[in-house]
Design a protein around this motif. Structure first.
Motif, PDB file in Angstrom:
ATOM      1  N   PRO A 393       0.701  -1.645   0.036  1.00 41.03           N
ATOM      2  CA  PRO A 393       0.113  -0.055  -0.108  1.00 41.03           C
ATOM      3  C   PRO A 393       0.898   1.456  -0.008  1.00 41.03           C
ATOM      4  CG  PRO A 393      -0.103  -1.078   2.471  1.00 41.03           C
ATOM      5  CD  PRO A 393       0.211  -2.039   1.059  1.00 41.03           C
ATOM      6  N   ALA A 394       1.939   1.500   0.791  1.00 37.91           N
ATOM      7  CA  ALA A 394       2.857   2.323   0.051  1.00 37.91           C
ATOM      8  C   ALA A 394       3.273   2.691  -0.394  1.00 37.91           C
ATOM      9  CB  ALA A 394       3.911   2.021   1.826  1.00 37.91           C
ATOM     10  N   SER A 395       3.624   1.620  -1.082  1.00 38.37           N
ATOM     11  CA  SER A 395       4.321   2.040  -2.401  1.00 38.37           C
ATOM     12  C   SER A 395       3.567   2.180  -3.366  1.00 38.37           C
ATOM     13  CB  SER A 395       5.212   0.411  -2.973  1.00 38.37           C
ATOM     14  OG  SER A 395       6.177   0.692  -2.757  1.00 38.37           O
ATOM     15  N   ARG A 396       2.436   1.865  -3.823  1.00 39.72           N
ATOM     16  CA  ARG A 396       1.324   1.468  -4.660  1.00 39.72           C
ATOM     17  C   ARG A 396       0.887   3.872  -4.833  1.00 39.72           C
ATOM     18  NH1 ARG A 396      -1.680  -2.201  -3.950  1.00 39.72           N
ATOM     19  NH2 ARG A 396      -1.831  -3.174  -5.816  1.00 39.72           N
ATOM     20  N   ALA A 397       0.488   3.587  -3.014  1.00 33.38           N
ATOM     21  CA  ALA A 397       0.234   5.386  -2.268  1.00 33.38           C
ATOM     22  C   ALA A 397       1.014   6.550  -3.072  1.00 33.38           C
ATOM     23  CB  ALA A 397       0.142   5.548  -1.729  1.00 33.38           C
ATOM     24  N   GLU A 398       2.751   5.950  -2.911  1.00 31.50           N
ATOM     25  CA  GLU A 398       4.046   6.768  -3.593  1.00 31.50           C
ATOM     26  C   GLU A 398       3.555   7.193  -5.281  1.00 31.50           C
ATOM     27  OE1 GLU A 398       6.031   8.918  -1.844  1.00 31.50           O
ATOM     28  OE2 GLU A 398       5.024   8.263  -0.431  1.00 31.50           O
ATOM     29  N   ILE A 399       2.759   5.966  -5.860  1.00 31.15           N
ATOM     30  CA  ILE A 399       3.383   6.125  -7.242  1.00 31.15           C
ATOM     31  C   ILE A 399       2.160   6.689  -7.899  1.00 31.15           C
ATOM     32  CG2 ILE A 399       2.860   4.191  -9.595  1.00 31.15           C
ATOM     33  CD1 ILE A 399       4.664   1.980  -7.696  1.00 31.15           C
ATOM     34  N   ALA A 400       0.559   6.642  -7.222  1.00 31.90           N
ATOM     35  CA  ALA A 400      -0.120   7.087  -7.637  1.00 31.90           C
ATOM     36  C   ALA A 400       0.062   8.936  -7.468  1.00 31.90           C
ATOM     37  CB  ALA A 400      -1.609   6.535  -6.450  1.00 31.90           C
ATOM     38  N   ARG A 401       1.011   9.276  -6.358  1.00 33.65           N
ATOM     39  CA  ARG A 401       0.829  10.359  -6.126  1.00 33.65           C
ATOM     40  C   ARG A 401       1.773  11.000  -6.830  1.00 33.65           C
ATOM     41  NH1 ARG A 401       0.069   9.024  -0.685  1.00 33.65           N
ATOM     42  NH2 ARG A 401       2.387   9.534   0.115  1.00 33.65           N
ATOM     43  N   ALA A 402       2.208  10.946  -7.700  1.00 34.95           N
ATOM     44  CA  ALA A 402       3.542  11.213  -8.947  1.00 34.95           C
ATOM     45  C   ALA A 402       2.822  12.704  -9.271  1.00 34.95           C
ATOM     46  CB  ALA A 402       4.171   9.825  -9.678  1.00 34.95           C
ATOM     47  N   ASP A 403       4.282  13.215  -9.747  1.00 33.51           N
ATOM     48  CA  ASP A 403       3.233  14.363 -10.116  1.00 33.51           C
ATOM     49  C   ASP A 403       3.551  14.446 -11.888  1.00 33.51           C
ATOM     50  OD1 ASP A 403       2.918  15.904  -7.404  1.00 33.51           O
ATOM     51  OD2 ASP A 403       5.385  16.652  -7.361  1.00 33.51           O
ATOM     52  N   SER A 404       3.729  13.192 -11.699  1.00 25.04           N
ATOM     53  CA  SER A 404       4.080  13.112 -13.736  1.00 25.04           C
ATOM     54  C   SER A 404       4.291  11.971 -13.636  1.00 25.04           C
ATOM     55  CB  SER A 404       5.814  14.215 -14.319  1.00 25.04           C
ATOM     56  OG  SER A 404       6.487  13.438 -13.578  1.00 25.04           O
ATOM     57  N   PRO A 405       4.449  11.472 -14.866  1.00 26.40           N
ATOM     58  CA  PRO A 405       5.113   9.962 -15.459  1.00 26.40           C
ATOM     59  C   PRO A 405       6.523   9.402 -15.328  1.00 26.40           C
ATOM     60  CG  PRO A 405       3.491  10.969 -17.547  1.00 26.40           C
ATOM     61  CD  PRO A 405       3.874  12.449 -16.288  1.00 26.40           C
ATOM     62  N   ARG A 406       7.310  10.249 -15.219  1.00 25.52           N
ATOM     63  CA  ARG A 406       8.491  10.431 -14.316  1.00 25.52           C
ATOM     64  C   ARG A 406       8.350   9.823 -13.576  1.00 25.52           C
ATOM     65  NH1 ARG A 406      14.065  13.986 -16.591  1.00 25.52           N
ATOM     66  NH2 ARG A 406      15.630  12.820 -14.951  1.00 25.52           N
ATOM     67  N   GLN A 407       7.946  10.991 -12.234  1.00 27.36           N
ATOM     68  CA  GLN A 407       8.687  10.505 -11.290  1.00 27.36           C
ATOM     69  C   GLN A 407       7.511   9.160 -11.169  1.00 27.36           C
ATOM     70  OE1 GLN A 407       6.094  12.699  -8.253  1.00 27.36           O
ATOM     71  NE2 GLN A 407       8.707  13.131  -7.494  1.00 27.36           N
ATOM     72  N   ALA A 408       6.228   8.918 -11.235  1.00 22.85           N
ATOM     73  CA  ALA A 408       5.592   7.347 -11.436  1.00 22.85           C
ATOM     74  C   ALA A 408       6.885   6.209 -11.240  1.00 22.85           C
ATOM     75  CB  ALA A 408       4.519   7.838 -11.881  1.00 22.85           C
ATOM     76  N   LEU A 409       7.226   6.128 -12.677  1.00 22.23           N
ATOM     77  CA  LEU A 409       8.028   4.982 -13.440  1.00 22.23           C
ATOM     78  C   LEU A 409       9.086   5.250 -12.424  1.00 22.23           C
ATOM     79  CD1 LEU A 409       8.591   2.527 -15.008  1.00 22.23           C
ATOM     80  CD2 LEU A 409      10.029   5.038 -16.498  1.00 22.23           C
ATOM     81  N   THR A 410       9.972   6.621 -11.613  1.00 21.06           N
ATOM     82  CA  THR A 410      10.822   6.192 -10.885  1.00 21.06           C
ATOM     83  C   THR A 410      10.624   5.956  -9.182  1.00 21.06           C
ATOM     84  OG1 THR A 410      12.432   7.958 -12.215  1.00 21.06           O
ATOM     85  CG2 THR A 410      12.981   7.981  -9.496  1.00 21.06           C
ATOM     86  N   LEU A 411       9.225   6.199  -8.885  1.00 21.49           N
ATOM     87  CA  LEU A 411       8.723   5.269  -7.626  1.00 21.49           C
ATOM     88  C   LEU A 411       8.729   3.592  -7.338  1.00 21.49           C
ATOM     89  CD1 LEU A 411       6.644   8.508  -7.062  1.00 21.49           C
ATOM     90  CD2 LEU A 411       8.583   7.703  -5.146  1.00 21.49           C
ATOM     91  N   PHE A 412       8.110   3.818  -9.241  1.00 21.12           N
ATOM     92  CA  PHE A 412       8.341   1.754  -9.125  1.00 21.12           C
ATOM     93  C   PHE A 412       9.822   1.094  -9.035  1.00 21.12           C
ATOM     94  CE2 PHE A 412       7.781  -1.185 -12.657  1.00 21.12           C
ATOM     95  CZ  PHE A 412       7.188  -2.006 -11.715  1.00 21.12           C
ATOM     96  N   LEU A 413      10.428   1.610  -9.612  1.00 22.09           N
ATOM     97  CA  LEU A 413      11.558   1.187 -10.028  1.00 22.09           C
ATOM     98  C   LEU A 413      12.159   1.304  -8.444  1.00 22.09           C
ATOM     99  CD1 LEU A 413      12.839   2.577 -13.917  1.00 22.09           C
ATOM    100  CD2 LEU A 413      11.780   0.558 -13.052  1.00 22.09           C
ATOM    101  N   ALA A 414      12.271   2.214  -8.343  1.00 24.29           N
ATOM    102  CA  ALA A 414      13.466   2.664  -7.628  1.00 24.29           C
ATOM    103  C   ALA A 414      12.001   1.389  -5.597  1.00 24.29           C
ATOM    104  CB  ALA A 414      13.242   3.859  -6.707  1.00 24.29           C
ATOM    105  N   ALA A 415      10.989   0.807  -6.021  1.00 19.81           N
ATOM    106  CA  ALA A 415      10.001   0.764  -4.886  1.00 19.81           C
ATOM    107  C   ALA A 415      10.738  -0.211  -4.174  1.00 19.81           C
ATOM    108  CB  ALA A 415       8.473   0.217  -5.104  1.00 19.81           C
TER     109      ALA A 415
END
Length: 421
Positions: A393-415
């Protein structure tokens, strides 16, 4: 099978599949890959030098060739239809380490994988043990080319004697393990058996030089080996591969790589039995591994090594451009110079060896750099399709709150869920 088990199959046993849809029953999916075994890949042609070429030109061509060879290998693994088999190749290359840190070994690292490891990664361990031990890369890396029997015709000159490096690592790292029950006398006797195995200066191929071979019978682990020239080492390796100590060592290696840094003893014992019952058939041992309940119950303690992290990201994202930079150069930046392990023990495969603060920061930097090079990707959808219920849930929430597709992908790869197997 649950989506969690499908995700475990994709990331612990595979190389990171872009979708779980085609996996179905993960045990059957993994076992089916063993039937295909690792497929061969074609290396680029070696550079040809002209008589008038400057040394810098030769070095540049040589560097370009090594890079192209690495690109070919990684591209093959990214596209492979049998990622579990490819993981086995990587595991056994690390188990039988030869390192480019030794200059003469550098051009042989790729050939060692193709000739000694890849054909046997899903075959019999004893065959791989023989192919790896007598490959020119191993003979050079562990200095057996310098070993001369003291009582041999060549040894009578007194300039060189036994070199025990290959014998010691063969027993300690490759076949039996540090607790395998051998003694220093066994190491020395095995070194004597190995005398004569060298590399031809003209062809670069392995050859046996009887003039360097230590004559007489040898005693190793309580067995007597009569003088038989080049046949001695083959007999010793066949016997080593059938010992209970070797079975435990191989079983422990597989369980530590795929399941946990400290695997359940019951799992190791079960795999050891399958090894002995099958005559060291690695495919059978791996089938037993993925079918055993304990292989799926350990949670997610295993951290991906940098090379593995890069390969899994490229495979997940379907990338084929700038592979050397994205996998090789990035892995080196994260502390793993692929093909150049720091010692014969290979790269450490436990999380604590890769979890330092600086190391983790470099992984985050890698994720940001890679996300910046990728065209717009729906990281939220990708995370769900590849990790499913494993995505916390923590990683899912961080990715969902990302400001841009690039930031969302960064958060996913770093999860943590993607960083771990």
């Amino acid at each position: 099978m649950s989506l969690v088990q499908q995700s475990i199959a994709a990331h612990r046993f595979g190389l990171g599949e872009p979708s779980l849809a085609g996996i179905g029953d993960p045990v059957r999916w993994l076992q089916a890959q063993l039937a295909a075994a690792p497929q061969a890949w074609s290396p680029p042609p070696k550079p040809v030098h002209g008589e008038q070429d400057a040394e810098e030109t030769k070095r540049r061509r040589y560097r370009d060739w090594l890079r192209a060879e690495a690109e070919a290998r990684w591209t093959h693994q990214i596209d492979s239809a049998a990622p579990f088999a490819e993981r086995l190749v990587t595991l056994w290359c690390n188990h039988f380490t030869v390192s480019a840190l030794r200059g003469p070994v550098a051009p042989l690292v790729g050939a060692f994988e193709r000739d000694a490891i890849r054909p046997h990664a899903c075959g019999r361990f004893g065959d791989m043990l023989q192919a790896a031990t007598l490959h020119p890369a191993m003979l050079r890396y562990l200095d057996n080319v310098q070993s001369v029997g003291p009582d041999s015709p060549a040894g009578s000159r007194g300039k060189r004697g036994l070199n025990e490096n290959l014998a010691r690592e063969l027993l300690e790292l490759h076949a039996l393990g540090v607790d395998g029950g051998y003694s220093q006398d066994d190491v020395r006797a095995l070194a004597a058996v190995l005398t004569g195995w060298t590399v031809d200066a003209d062809s670069g191929e392995m050859r046996f030089d009887a003039r360097r071979h230590q004559p007489g019978a040898k005693h190793i682990l309580g067995r007597r080996y009569a003088e038989d020239g080049e046949g001695e080492i083959r007999a010793v390796l066949r016997d080593l591969a059938t010992t209970p100590a070797c079975a435990r060592h191989v079983a422990d290696r597989l369980a530590r790589h795929f399941v946990a840094d400290e695997p359940p003893p019951a799992l190791v014992q079960a795999l050891s039995r399958h090894y002995l019952d099958s005559g060291g058939d690695l495919a059978e041992v791996c089938r037993a591994l993925v079918a055993h309940p304990l292989a799926w119950d350990a949670g997610f303690p295993k951290l991906k090594l940098p090379e593995e992290l890069g390969l899994s990201a490229y495979r997940l994202l379907g990338l084929h451009q700038r592979v050397f930079e994205g996998v090789g150069a990035s892995a080196q930046a994260m502390g793993q110079r692929v093909g150049a392990a720091p010692s014969p023990a290979g790269w450490a495969d436990s999380a604590e060896d890769w979890l330092g603060t600086d190391a983790m920061w470099k992984r985050i930097e890698w994720a940001a750099r890679l996300a910046g090079r990728v065209p717009a990707v729906d990281a939220r959808s990708l995370a769900e399709s590849s990790l499913a219920e494993r995505l916390g849930p923590a990683s899912r929430a961080e990715i969902a709150r990302a400001d841009s597709p690039r930031q969302a992908l960064t958060l996913f790869l770093a999860a943590p869920e993607f960083q771990r197997r």
